[in-house]
Design a protein around this motif. Sequence first.
Motif, PDB file in Angstrom:
ATOM      1  N   GLU A 191      54.768  40.366 -11.976  1.00  0.00           N
ATOM      2  CA  GLU A 191      53.909  41.137 -12.871  1.00  0.00           C
ATOM      3  C   GLU A 191      54.605  42.400 -13.366  1.00  0.00           C
ATOM      4  OE1 GLU A 191      51.094  43.092 -15.031  1.00  0.00           O
ATOM      5  OE2 GLU A 191      51.115  40.980 -14.455  1.00  0.00           O
ATOM      6  N   LEU A 192      55.264  43.110 -12.453  1.00  0.00           N
ATOM      7  CA  LEU A 192      55.886  44.369 -12.844  1.00  0.00           C
ATOM      8  C   LEU A 192      57.171  44.170 -13.640  1.00  0.00           C
ATOM      9  CD1 LEU A 192      55.306  46.497  -9.608  1.00  0.00           C
ATOM     10  CD2 LEU A 192      54.005  46.521 -11.739  1.00  0.00           C
ATOM     11  N   VAL A 193      57.848  43.061 -13.427  1.00  0.00           N
ATOM     12  CA  VAL A 193      59.062  42.784 -14.209  1.00  0.00           C
ATOM     13  C   VAL A 193      58.714  42.347 -15.627  1.00  0.00           C
ATOM     14  CG1 VAL A 193      61.046  41.218 -14.451  1.00  0.00           C
ATOM     15  CG2 VAL A 193      60.562  42.277 -12.244  1.00  0.00           C
ATOM     16  N   THR A 194      57.718  41.483 -15.757  1.00  0.00           N
ATOM     17  CA  THR A 194      57.445  40.880 -17.072  1.00  0.00           C
ATOM     18  C   THR A 194      56.130  41.328 -17.700  1.00  0.00           C
ATOM     19  OG1 THR A 194      56.339  38.957 -16.064  1.00  0.00           O
ATOM     20  CG2 THR A 194      58.733  38.821 -16.400  1.00  0.00           C
ATOM     21  N   GLY A 195      55.236  41.925 -16.928  1.00  0.00           N
ATOM     22  CA  GLY A 195      53.900  42.247 -17.426  1.00  0.00           C
ATOM     23  C   GLY A 195      53.844  43.564 -18.171  1.00  0.00           C
ATOM     24  N   THR A 196      52.636  43.891 -18.584  1.00  0.00           N
ATOM     25  CA  THR A 196      52.406  45.132 -19.341  1.00  0.00           C
ATOM     26  C   THR A 196      51.290  45.962 -18.711  1.00  0.00           C
ATOM     27  OG1 THR A 196      50.863  43.971 -20.803  1.00  0.00           O
ATOM     28  CG2 THR A 196      53.180  44.097 -21.516  1.00  0.00           C
ATOM     29  N   SER A 197      51.066  45.774 -17.404  1.00  0.00           N
ATOM     30  CA  SER A 197      49.965  46.460 -16.741  1.00  0.00           C
ATOM     31  C   SER A 197      50.227  47.949 -16.572  1.00  0.00           C
ATOM     32  CB  SER A 197      49.689  45.829 -15.371  1.00  0.00           C
ATOM     33  OG  SER A 197      50.852  45.835 -14.575  1.00  0.00           O
ATOM     34  N   GLU A 198      51.483  48.367 -16.652  1.00  0.00           N
ATOM     35  CA  GLU A 198      51.841  49.783 -16.517  1.00  0.00           C
ATOM     36  C   GLU A 198      53.038  50.100 -17.405  1.00  0.00           C
ATOM     37  OE1 GLU A 198      51.546  52.712 -15.945  1.00  0.00           O
ATOM     38  OE2 GLU A 198      49.736  52.873 -14.723  1.00  0.00           O
ATOM     39  N   THR A 199      53.303  51.396 -17.561  1.00  0.00           N
ATOM     40  CA  THR A 199      54.455  51.815 -18.346  1.00  0.00           C
ATOM     41  C   THR A 199      55.734  51.606 -17.542  1.00  0.00           C
ATOM     42  OG1 THR A 199      54.141  54.080 -17.571  1.00  0.00           O
ATOM     43  CG2 THR A 199      53.139  53.491 -19.687  1.00  0.00           C
ATOM     44  N   LEU A 200      56.871  51.708 -18.229  1.00  0.00           N
ATOM     45  CA  LEU A 200      58.163  51.321 -17.658  1.00  0.00           C
ATOM     46  C   LEU A 200      58.482  52.054 -16.367  1.00  0.00           C
ATOM     47  CD1 LEU A 200      60.828  49.772 -17.916  1.00  0.00           C
ATOM     48  CD2 LEU A 200      61.687  51.652 -19.344  1.00  0.00           C
ATOM     49  N   SER A 201      58.314  53.363 -16.329  1.00  0.00           N
ATOM     50  CA  SER A 201      58.729  54.118 -15.145  1.00  0.00           C
ATOM     51  C   SER A 201      57.927  53.705 -13.904  1.00  0.00           C
ATOM     52  CB  SER A 201      58.588  55.626 -15.395  1.00  0.00           C
ATOM     53  OG  SER A 201      57.268  55.954 -15.769  1.00  0.00           O
ATOM     54  N   TYR A 202      56.627  53.456 -14.065  1.00  0.00           N
ATOM     55  CA  TYR A 202      55.808  53.072 -12.911  1.00  0.00           C
ATOM     56  C   TYR A 202      56.089  51.631 -12.493  1.00  0.00           C
ATOM     57  CZ  TYR A 202      53.406  57.412 -13.922  1.00  0.00           C
ATOM     58  OH  TYR A 202      53.131  58.735 -14.137  1.00  0.00           O
ATOM     59  N   ARG A 203      56.450  50.790 -13.449  1.00  0.00           N
ATOM     60  CA  ARG A 203      56.841  49.415 -13.096  1.00  0.00           C
ATOM     61  C   ARG A 203      58.121  49.422 -12.265  1.00  0.00           C
ATOM     62  NH1 ARG A 203      57.414  46.980 -18.776  1.00  0.00           N
ATOM     63  NH2 ARG A 203      58.189  45.135 -17.665  1.00  0.00           N
ATOM     64  N   VAL A 204      59.106  50.214 -12.684  1.00  0.00           N
ATOM     65  CA  VAL A 204      60.358  50.300 -11.926  1.00  0.00           C
ATOM     66  C   VAL A 204      60.087  50.876 -10.535  1.00  0.00           C
ATOM     67  CG1 VAL A 204      62.609  51.441 -11.794  1.00  0.00           C
ATOM     68  CG2 VAL A 204      61.826  50.457 -13.971  1.00  0.00           C
ATOM     69  N   ALA A 205      59.264  51.908 -10.449  1.00  0.00           N
ATOM     70  CA  ALA A 205      58.937  52.501  -9.146  1.00  0.00           C
ATOM     71  C   ALA A 205      58.291  51.467  -8.230  1.00  0.00           C
ATOM     72  CB  ALA A 205      58.016  53.700  -9.335  1.00  0.00           C
ATOM     73  N   GLY A 206      57.360  50.691  -8.769  1.00  0.00           N
ATOM     74  CA  GLY A 206      56.691  49.672  -7.963  1.00  0.00           C
ATOM     75  C   GLY A 206      57.647  48.611  -7.458  1.00  0.00           C
ATOM     76  N   ILE A 207      58.604  48.195  -8.297  1.00  0.00           N
ATOM     77  CA  ILE A 207      59.554  47.160  -7.874  1.00  0.00           C
ATOM     78  C   ILE A 207      60.510  47.699  -6.813  1.00  0.00           C
ATOM     79  CG2 ILE A 207      61.363  45.576  -8.661  1.00  0.00           C
ATOM     80  CD1 ILE A 207      59.949  45.581 -11.411  1.00  0.00           C
ATOM     81  N   LEU A 208      60.854  48.971  -6.899  1.00  0.00           N
ATOM     82  CA  LEU A 208      61.704  49.566  -5.861  1.00  0.00           C
ATOM     83  C   LEU A 208      61.030  49.511  -4.495  1.00  0.00           C
ATOM     84  CD1 LEU A 208      63.089  52.669  -7.793  1.00  0.00           C
ATOM     85  CD2 LEU A 208      64.381  50.651  -7.086  1.00  0.00           C
ATOM     86  N   ILE A 209      59.705  49.605  -4.489  1.00  0.00           N
ATOM     87  CA  ILE A 209      58.961  49.465  -3.229  1.00  0.00           C
ATOM     88  C   ILE A 209      58.947  47.998  -2.794  1.00  0.00           C
ATOM     89  CG2 ILE A 209      56.737  49.793  -2.096  1.00  0.00           C
ATOM     90  CD1 ILE A 209      56.140  51.945  -4.244  1.00  0.00           C
ATOM     91  N   LEU A 210      58.660  47.112  -3.718  1.00  0.00           N
ATOM     92  CA  LEU A 210      58.508  45.695  -3.398  1.00  0.00           C
ATOM     93  C   LEU A 210      59.816  45.021  -3.001  1.00  0.00           C
ATOM     94  CD1 LEU A 210      56.104  44.931  -6.340  1.00  0.00           C
ATOM     95  CD2 LEU A 210      55.546  44.411  -3.967  1.00  0.00           C
ATOM     96  N   LEU A 211      60.950  45.445  -3.588  1.00  0.00           N
ATOM     97  CA  LEU A 211      62.237  44.833  -3.276  1.00  0.00           C
ATOM     98  C   LEU A 211      62.968  45.523  -2.144  1.00  0.00           C
ATOM     99  CD1 LEU A 211      63.862  43.979  -6.745  1.00  0.00           C
ATOM    100  CD2 LEU A 211      62.809  42.409  -5.111  1.00  0.00           C
ATOM    101  N   TYR A 212      62.887  46.860  -2.108  1.00  0.00           N
ATOM    102  CA  TYR A 212      63.733  47.618  -1.194  1.00  0.00           C
ATOM    103  C   TYR A 212      62.953  48.448  -0.173  1.00  0.00           C
ATOM    104  CZ  TYR A 212      67.016  46.457  -4.923  1.00  0.00           C
ATOM    105  OH  TYR A 212      67.766  45.796  -5.863  1.00  0.00           O
ATOM    106  N   ALA A 213      61.642  48.260  -0.105  1.00  0.00           N
ATOM    107  CA  ALA A 213      60.802  48.938   0.895  1.00  0.00           C
ATOM    108  C   ALA A 213      60.966  50.456   0.863  1.00  0.00           C
ATOM    109  CB  ALA A 213      61.133  48.417   2.302  1.00  0.00           C
TER     110      ALA A 213
END
Length: 351
Positions: A191-213
């Motif tokens: 969702e965060l890589v391909t979706g539009t639920s949030e703006t770019l900076s918050y999507r990147v922040a979320g993925i940093l949590i999901l991938l790298y804890a």
Amino acid sequence: MVWKRSPKVIALLSGLGDGTIAATHEGLDTLPGRATEHLRALMQHHQLLPPRDRWLPRFEQWIEMKLDGLPAEVARPARHFATWHQLRRIREIADDGHDTQPSARSAKQEITETIKFLTWLHQTHARTIASCTQYDVDQWIATGPTTRHAIRTFLVVCKRDKLNTTVALGHRAARTSPELTQDQRIAWIGELVTGTSETLSYRVAGILILLYAQPLKAVVRLRREAVLDGVPMTIAFGTHPVDVPEPFADLVRQLLRHRTNLRITGEDTPWLFPGRHADTHMFPDTVMHRLRKIGMSNLGARNSALNDLVIECPPPIVADALGYSHQVAFHHAELAGETWARYAGRTIRQP
């Protein structure tokens, strides 16, 4: 600039211009507000003012407001705790050049809960902390929410400083540890890589949590130089960089080209996630609330990522790469069912 049209800004700039407000930190403190903090950050950025921790003065002001009007039986021990323990500790953190916001926030909760306890003790039993009994403490904890356990630090200080050496409260162990299923984690990454639920900076922040804890406080403090756009792209959280897979790497490239708030902070800001004041990064709470609004659990995502990573790799390697202690990494490995007990790099002794 629209900012200059505000009456508060006009008053602030006029005061600085005619000398009624000194162009110092102490002078700016006489007119608190968002406009003042924005101007303070600009003056620090351009070296017109020396650097100063922004949270420490606010915490000092908060203590005075919190204690104002309390009965002496409540105010005296609360002030002792707030100033001789909490304020001293946060000043030491500021002197070491570290971020004081998380500690100040935690201290506020402990002081608030301490005042509630002392007020209840005074109003219900006509007792002070000096005459408080263990039964009083147990009754207070048993009849209210879990936040009441925040008085533990106060009781430790009371014992240390001999305000009351007979009462104690143990550590509270969380009954559950939030965690996403692997399917939920993968779905959120998609969702965060391909979706539009949030703006770019918050999507990147979320993925940093999901991938790298990564904890939010580590995410928002990332600097541009932590990212090396090679083949593959890498990012440094700990002692050595880790790979950034595509297509997430492309999102990071987009973020590097289109970081937010650059009109405020300037293009030369070192932060990957610039804040709303000059030379500052985003606040962890800001990111947490934005991710929470779309339904993502920050703690659940982080626990799931770390539990998965310590199964795939030896915990010391994960710890060093992601900025965790070895003890935390082995703890998550045990929770995930992988002990790595005979791994040669393990240095933690068994209890």
